[in-house]
Design a protein around this motif. Sequence first.
Motif, PDB file in Angstrom:
ATOM      1  N   GLU A 147      35.480  50.132  31.664  1.00 34.25           N
ATOM      2  CA  GLU A 147      36.163  50.840  32.748  1.00 34.25           C
ATOM      3  C   GLU A 147      35.794  50.247  34.104  1.00 34.25           C
ATOM      4  N   ILE A 148      34.495  50.089  34.359  1.00 32.64           N
ATOM      5  CA  ILE A 148      34.093  49.572  35.667  1.00 32.64           C
ATOM      6  C   ILE A 148      34.494  48.111  35.809  1.00 32.64           C
ATOM      7  N   LYS A 149      34.514  47.366  34.692  1.00 27.78           N
ATOM      8  CA  LYS A 149      34.941  45.965  34.738  1.00 27.78           C
ATOM      9  C   LYS A 149      36.408  45.872  35.159  1.00 27.78           C
ATOM     10  N   SER A 150      37.224  46.776  34.665  1.00 28.72           N
ATOM     11  CA  SER A 150      38.646  46.737  35.026  1.00 28.72           C
ATOM     12  C   SER A 150      38.847  47.031  36.513  1.00 28.72           C
ATOM     13  N   LEU A 170      38.898  42.324  42.860  1.00 25.42           N
ATOM     14  CA  LEU A 170      38.760  40.890  43.111  1.00 25.42           C
ATOM     15  C   LEU A 170      40.118  40.187  43.084  1.00 25.42           C
ATOM     16  N   ARG A 171      40.975  40.639  42.211  1.00 23.72           N
ATOM     17  CA  ARG A 171      42.307  40.048  42.117  1.00 23.72           C
ATOM     18  C   ARG A 171      43.102  40.313  43.394  1.00 23.72           C
ATOM     19  N   GLU A 172      43.028  41.542  43.904  1.00 22.44           N
ATOM     20  CA  GLU A 172      43.749  41.883  45.132  1.00 22.44           C
ATOM     21  C   GLU A 172      43.205  41.109  46.332  1.00 22.44           C
ATOM     22  N   LEU A 173      41.890  40.809  46.297  1.00 19.13           N
ATOM     23  CA  LEU A 173      41.277  40.056  47.394  1.00 19.13           C
ATOM     24  C   LEU A 173      41.464  38.548  47.233  1.00 19.13           C
ATOM     25  N   LYS A 174      42.088  38.165  46.102  1.00 14.70           N
ATOM     26  CA  LYS A 174      42.333  36.739  45.815  1.00 14.70           C
ATOM     27  C   LYS A 174      41.037  35.932  45.823  1.00 14.70           C
ATOM     28  N   ILE A 175      40.015  36.492  45.185  1.00 14.49           N
ATOM     29  CA  ILE A 175      38.713  35.826  45.071  1.00 14.49           C
ATOM     30  C   ILE A 175      38.601  35.179  43.697  1.00 14.49           C
ATOM     31  N   ASP A 176      38.331  33.878  43.680  1.00 14.39           N
ATOM     32  CA  ASP A 176      38.044  33.186  42.426  1.00 14.39           C
ATOM     33  C   ASP A 176      36.637  33.565  41.989  1.00 14.39           C
ATOM     34  N   TYR A 177      36.492  33.958  40.741  1.00  9.38           N
ATOM     35  CA  TYR A 177      35.182  34.435  40.307  1.00  9.38           C
ATOM     36  C   TYR A 177      34.928  34.088  38.846  1.00  9.38           C
ATOM     37  N   GLU A 178      33.663  34.140  38.489  1.00  8.21           N
ATOM     38  CA  GLU A 178      33.204  34.036  37.110  1.00  8.21           C
ATOM     39  C   GLU A 178      32.241  35.189  36.852  1.00  8.21           C
ATOM     40  N   LEU A 179      32.185  35.647  35.607  1.00  9.57           N
ATOM     41  CA  LEU A 179      31.265  36.710  35.228  1.00  9.57           C
ATOM     42  C   LEU A 179      30.201  36.169  34.296  1.00  9.57           C
ATOM     43  N   GLU A 180      28.973  36.573  34.530  1.00  8.97           N
ATOM     44  CA  GLU A 180      27.861  36.170  33.672  1.00  8.97           C
ATOM     45  C   GLU A 180      27.010  37.391  33.343  1.00  8.97           C
ATOM     46  N   ASN A 181      26.343  37.329  32.172  1.00 12.53           N
ATOM     47  CA  ASN A 181      25.408  38.406  31.827  1.00 12.53           C
ATOM     48  C   ASN A 181      24.324  38.501  32.903  1.00 12.53           C
ATOM     49  N   PHE A 190      27.931  44.597  38.395  1.00 15.81           N
ATOM     50  CA  PHE A 190      28.474  45.878  37.949  1.00 15.81           C
ATOM     51  C   PHE A 190      27.988  46.151  36.540  1.00 15.81           C
ATOM     52  N   GLY A 191      28.114  47.406  36.103  1.00 14.63           N
ATOM     53  CA  GLY A 191      27.712  47.731  34.745  1.00 14.63           C
ATOM     54  C   GLY A 191      27.446  49.212  34.551  1.00 14.63           C
ATOM     55  N   GLU A 192      26.816  49.516  33.409  1.00 19.50           N
ATOM     56  CA  GLU A 192      26.467  50.897  33.068  1.00 19.50           C
ATOM     57  C   GLU A 192      25.071  51.208  33.588  1.00 19.50           C
ATOM     58  N   ILE A 193      24.952  52.290  34.356  1.00 14.88           N
ATOM     59  CA  ILE A 193      23.675  52.672  34.956  1.00 14.88           C
ATOM     60  C   ILE A 193      22.682  53.091  33.869  1.00 14.88           C
ATOM     61  N   HIS A 194      21.433  52.671  34.032  1.00 14.29           N
ATOM     62  CA  HIS A 194      20.374  52.966  33.073  1.00 14.29           C
ATOM     63  C   HIS A 194      20.140  54.481  32.958  1.00 14.29           C
ATOM     64  N   VAL A 232      27.114  57.077  33.955  1.00 18.78           N
ATOM     65  CA  VAL A 232      27.570  56.596  35.262  1.00 18.78           C
ATOM     66  C   VAL A 232      27.726  55.084  35.189  1.00 18.78           C
ATOM     67  N   VAL A 233      28.808  54.576  35.760  1.00 15.37           N
ATOM     68  CA  VAL A 233      28.993  53.128  35.906  1.00 15.37           C
ATOM     69  C   VAL A 233      29.180  52.843  37.391  1.00 15.37           C
ATOM     70  N   GLY A 234      28.805  51.644  37.800  1.00 21.73           N
ATOM     71  CA  GLY A 234      28.901  51.341  39.220  1.00 21.73           C
ATOM     72  C   GLY A 234      28.952  49.853  39.483  1.00 21.73           C
ATOM     73  N   PHE A 235      29.290  49.519  40.725  1.00 21.19           N
ATOM     74  CA  PHE A 235      29.308  48.117  41.144  1.00 21.19           C
ATOM     75  C   PHE A 235      28.935  48.007  42.604  1.00 21.19           C
ATOM     76  N   GLU A 236      28.555  46.800  43.011  1.00 22.14           N
ATOM     77  CA  GLU A 236      28.287  46.516  44.414  1.00 22.14           C
ATOM     78  C   GLU A 236      28.627  45.055  44.673  1.00 22.14           C
ATOM     79  N   ILE A 237      29.408  44.802  45.727  1.00 28.43           N
ATOM     80  CA  ILE A 237      29.874  43.449  46.037  1.00 28.43           C
ATOM     81  C   ILE A 237      29.706  43.191  47.523  1.00 28.43           C
ATOM     82  N   GLU A 238      29.203  42.008  47.864  1.00 22.86           N
ATOM     83  CA  GLU A 238      29.110  41.609  49.263  1.00 22.86           C
ATOM     84  C   GLU A 238      30.495  41.174  49.741  1.00 22.86           C
ATOM     85  N   ILE A 239      30.879  41.659  50.919  1.00 19.89           N
ATOM     86  CA  ILE A 239      32.181  41.309  51.489  1.00 19.89           C
ATOM     87  C   ILE A 239      31.999  40.082  52.375  1.00 19.89           C
TER      88      ILE A 239
END
Length: 548
Positions: free
Chosen positions: A479-482, A488-499, A523-527, A540-547
């Motif tokens: 859910e949080i990944k979507s 990121l898609r709306e911001l037109k940011i090229d990205y890669e995801l890693e563990n 981002f991910g599932e909160i401990h 709880v799931v959450g994310f944080e991104i630098e603008i």
Amino acid sequence: MPTINVRKSDLERLVNMDLSDAFIEEKFPMMGVEVEEVFEENGEKFIQFSINPNRPDYLSAEGLARGFRGFIGIETGLKRYDVYESDIKVYVEDVKTRPYIAFALVKNVQIDDVVLESIINLQEKLHWTIGRDRKKVAIGIHDANKVEAPFYYKEVDGDEIKFIPLNSEEEMTPREILEKHEKGIKYAHLIKDKFPIILDKNGNVLSMPPIINGILTKVTTETRNLLIDVTGTDKNAVENTLNIIVTALADRGGTIFKAEVIYADEKITYPNLEPKVKETTPDFINKTLGLNLNVGEIISCLRKGRMDAVYENGKLKVFIPAYRVDILHEVDFAEEVAINYGYDKFAGEYPIIGTIGEVDKLEKKCDFIREVMIGLGFYEVVNLTLSNQKILFENMRLDVDEKDYIEVLKPASVEHRVVRTSILPLLLETLRINKHKELPQRIFEIGDCVVIDENFETKGRNIKKIAGAVIHPTANFNEIKSYVEALLRELKIDYELENHSHPSFIEGRCAKIINNEKEIGYFGEIHPEVILNFDLEHPVVGFEIEIL
């Protein structure tokens, strides 16, 4: 900002004039002290004042009255306090946890219930402001007639000594106080292996800084002579705190006596109430304020601020009272002149140059992000940029050193003393406050965070971030990944995801976001432990991104 409640009758007694409610509400704000409200309690009228953190000398009725008498011109210039000799000596052993101590004796203080209440309130307010909730400075005020000099300041083992602490009838060891006593439990985190103790000549315990005083020296309305100890980790803060207390007591009619503190390699006599001296120029003050005051007018304003000044060789030599800990730079003199000249006398002027305003590009991007997040079903929240170590780090399972964040020197509240480095913890705190609301809850915040950066002049750098959190019984990683990928898609940011392995998230259910080989978020599932730390009851799931 810290607030204090002052009895109107007590303030009038100290100012030595009758004060109408309207006069108080008009004049005190002009000297930089906000009047929050005037109220009655048990037939007694009180005024609640809001005090700027840089003026701890205003945290008592005595300090307010002293400043007000100068502001309205009843008594101007530097107030001199006589300090008399005494035979009090304090021997300091090697106290590693709180190495600094200052002592003084104030005799002949006429203590009634009102004065006693004022002393206790000043002590506690100084604990919260200068003392950082006793971490930096702790204060003990004692009945001097119950003990005998010389005094000894040392560290002991937890079971080495016993005494009866305040608000108790049971004799306890220092270790038992930390385990059983209300104050001991609250401030146990400030003591580690050794326990600071102040003893008198006969082995009586005055205090166990920064926790509790002994009941032997409890101050009552029968007390007339007060012994003050201030201990801490910062020498200047300890000395400044003592100066504020003894001058307040002297304004109650007390007589100040010296005490000699003897370390292994030096002797220091306290209190030192000699005025500090700094210089400025009339040109600097006039240029800063946009005024054209002559030297006499500037000196008159400084005297109303309870200072003295002399003009020599084109410079103003200003004598600053020992209780004024806020004067750090000559710009502070300009502020003092502005206050006592009168802010109501300043006339506004339009700037000569013309400019065309435009929204900053980063702010435009933030506005766009808000629209995207609202479109995804999130509600925006706005939190303060100040928080505390528990919310930002402890609850998030983060082991962070003090050098990794910025702490406010004189916080208005112990709950708001650290500049946030992350937004996500505050979103979890928001969820905790609103956990009685129906689920699901989806919230986000866009705001500034501050990180340590030695390359900047201020050693800190502002970063704009977007963070989001979702809580409901089936919240999960997908859910949080979507949501993140949609943003990121709306911001037109090229990205890669890693563990990503992050203490605040469940191992194996957290990913970091890479853009141009740089990590910009996660981002991910909160401990589960984090969820419990915030008293939440659902995943709880959450994310944080630098603008950028």
